[in-house]
Design an enzyme around this catalytic site. Sequence first.
Site, mmCIF file in Angstrom:
data_model
loop_
_atom_site.group_PDB
_atom_site.id
_atom_site.type_symbol
_atom_site.label_atom_id
_atom_site.label_comp_id
_atom_site.label_asym_id
_atom_site.label_seq_id
_atom_site.Cartn_x
_atom_site.Cartn_y
_atom_site.Cartn_z
ATOM 1 N N ARG A 172 0.869 -1.187 0.000
ATOM 2 C CA ARG A 172 0.000 0.000 0.000
ATOM 3 C C ARG A 172 0.899 1.228 0.000
ATOM 4 N NH1 ARG A 172 -3.820 2.316 4.893
ATOM 5 N NH2 ARG A 172 -1.955 3.554 5.293
ATOM 6 N N TYR A 201 -3.349 11.693 5.029
ATOM 7 C CA TYR A 201 -3.518 10.436 5.767
ATOM 8 C C TYR A 201 -2.394 9.435 5.462
ATOM 9 C CZ TYR A 201 -4.752 5.669 6.636
ATOM 10 O OH TYR A 201 -4.668 4.369 7.036
ATOM 11 N N ASP A 240 -5.022 3.795 -0.047
ATOM 12 C CA ASP A 240 -6.144 4.058 0.863
ATOM 13 C C ASP A 240 -6.553 5.526 0.752
ATOM 14 O OD1 ASP A 240 -7.996 4.108 2.894
ATOM 15 O OD2 ASP A 240 -6.694 3.173 4.401
ATOM 16 N N HIS A 288 -9.180 6.662 2.413
ATOM 17 C CA HIS A 288 -9.635 6.945 3.780
ATOM 18 C C HIS A 288 -10.892 7.807 3.826
ATOM 19 C CE1 HIS A 288 -8.647 7.062 8.187
ATOM 20 N NE2 HIS A 288 -8.155 5.891 7.863
ATOM 21 N N GLU A 336 -8.893 1.870 -1.820
ATOM 22 C CA GLU A 336 -9.615 1.563 -0.573
ATOM 23 C C GLU A 336 -10.423 2.757 -0.078
ATOM 24 O OE1 GLU A 336 -6.958 0.069 2.411
ATOM 25 O OE2 GLU A 336 -8.232 0.774 4.049
ATOM 26 N N GLU A 369 -13.561 -1.413 6.576
ATOM 27 C CA GLU A 369 -12.882 -1.515 7.872
ATOM 28 C C GLU A 369 -13.747 -0.973 9.010
ATOM 29 O OE1 GLU A 369 -9.306 0.606 6.714
ATOM 30 O OE2 GLU A 369 -9.852 2.280 7.984
ATOM 31 N N ARG A 381 -13.429 -5.427 3.574
ATOM 32 C CA ARG A 381 -12.375 -5.220 4.576
ATOM 33 C C ARG A 381 -12.853 -5.349 6.020
ATOM 34 N NH1 ARG A 381 -7.859 -3.676 4.261
ATOM 35 N NH2 ARG A 381 -7.879 -1.915 5.707
ATOM 36 N N GLU A 441 -4.259 -7.228 5.355
ATOM 37 C CA GLU A 441 -3.409 -6.079 5.717
ATOM 38 C C GLU A 441 -2.483 -6.486 6.865
ATOM 39 O OE1 GLU A 441 -5.547 -2.680 7.263
ATOM 40 O OE2 GLU A 441 -4.001 -1.301 6.575
ATOM 41 N N TRP A 476 -12.013 12.385 8.305
ATOM 42 C CA TRP A 476 -10.564 12.225 8.460
ATOM 43 C C TRP A 476 -10.077 10.957 7.771
ATOM 44 C CZ3 TRP A 476 -8.058 8.159 11.082
ATOM 45 C CH2 TRP A 476 -6.647 8.227 10.978
#
Length: 402
Positions: A147, A159, A210, A212, A236, A262, A283, A339, A402
Amino acid sequence: MKITDARIIVCSPGRNFVTLELVTEDGITGLGDATLNGRELAVASYLTEHVVPLIIGRDARRIEDTWHYLYKGVYWRRGSVTMTSIGAVDMALWDIAGKSANKPIYQLLGGASREAVRAYCHANGATVDETLQSIADHQRQGYTAIRAQCATPGQPDTYGIAKGGQRYEPAERGLPRETLWSTEPYLQFAPQLFERIRREFGPGLDLLHDVHHRLRPIEAARLGRSLEPFHLFWMEDPVTAELQEGFRVIRQHTTTPVAVGEVFDSIFDCYRLIQEQLIDYLRATVLHGGGLTPLRKMAALAEMYHVRTGCHGATDLSPVTMAAAVHFGLSVHNFGIQEHMPHSEETDRVFPHAYSYRDGSLYPGDEPGLGVTIDEALAATYPYQRAYLPVARLGDGTIHSW
Ligand code: EZ4
Ligand code: CO
């Protein structure tokens, strides 16, 4: 096999962890991770005040029944605090089941579907050169899926960027740090980053990224399309999944594979995404998804739709969850990738574990159950310290994801 004791252990070996330990009448102990990053004590209190009184005296072998007892019995279903608590109990009961059968848990989940659990790692940098260096370092450690994150020029708080050579750890002690986010420079920079990475490392390396949860659907569609020439393994969390229709917009515009989940706490967060084939990787974690019991059901639904697993594996999940993820990933048919953010040495000393990393893959080891213990005396030397994830604002002060 009655549950006779249940204890909640809170410790902070570098970062906070909440652990549930169940004990049966024949002296078998089971561990469950109960860590909810930034809201740890809510889960500790939920377990102590509301779950422990319900499970003392129950038969530890009745895993499915206990899961529904806690899920349906609460009446106020779902939510991260509830589902993390149920996930901890479920994990501990599977640990006990494995130990009482004297088998590693994957042997109770249908056995190994593969030889190893392929892992991806994190490479990040404040500059493109630093990110390239980090990718090279991780390749030397055997990773074949990486990643890549890099600070957008002029935005040091992007991030996923570690401070001064340390490992990336988003939660920080004290009150939440405020970071600044700007979408347009990021959208322009991301394809430049992956263009450089492909030029340096060639087509063979699997690359992940990612986002995020920071984009709107049409922005995510643009990002996915601009990254197509660099054929990512996945993009992601391009948007928050609260608005599931957002994924339809992304799908209409790009073939870049999408991973999400996630923060999911149940199958109801993802069944439409799966059935409409709007995502490629799920995820959800064993912990925040509510335990191995529901994760297996999510994976079974995903299998029908060619969606594969890619469980979250950040350091805010304790080694107990990592072990559960490795057993799950080894057994489930439609495993995609896992991950892997290695824990600090302090954390690994508090939670000795049988799973190990070698040449780009994770292996569960031969211990019965999950194969993780907790050194309580050592854990007690690391008391809880309040910590929060950062928040993000736009340039004009508006709060952003965030
Ligand atoms: O920011 O687990 O893919 N990994 C991630 C993580 C999350 C943290 C939040 O607690 O997005 O680094
Ligand atoms: Co993520």
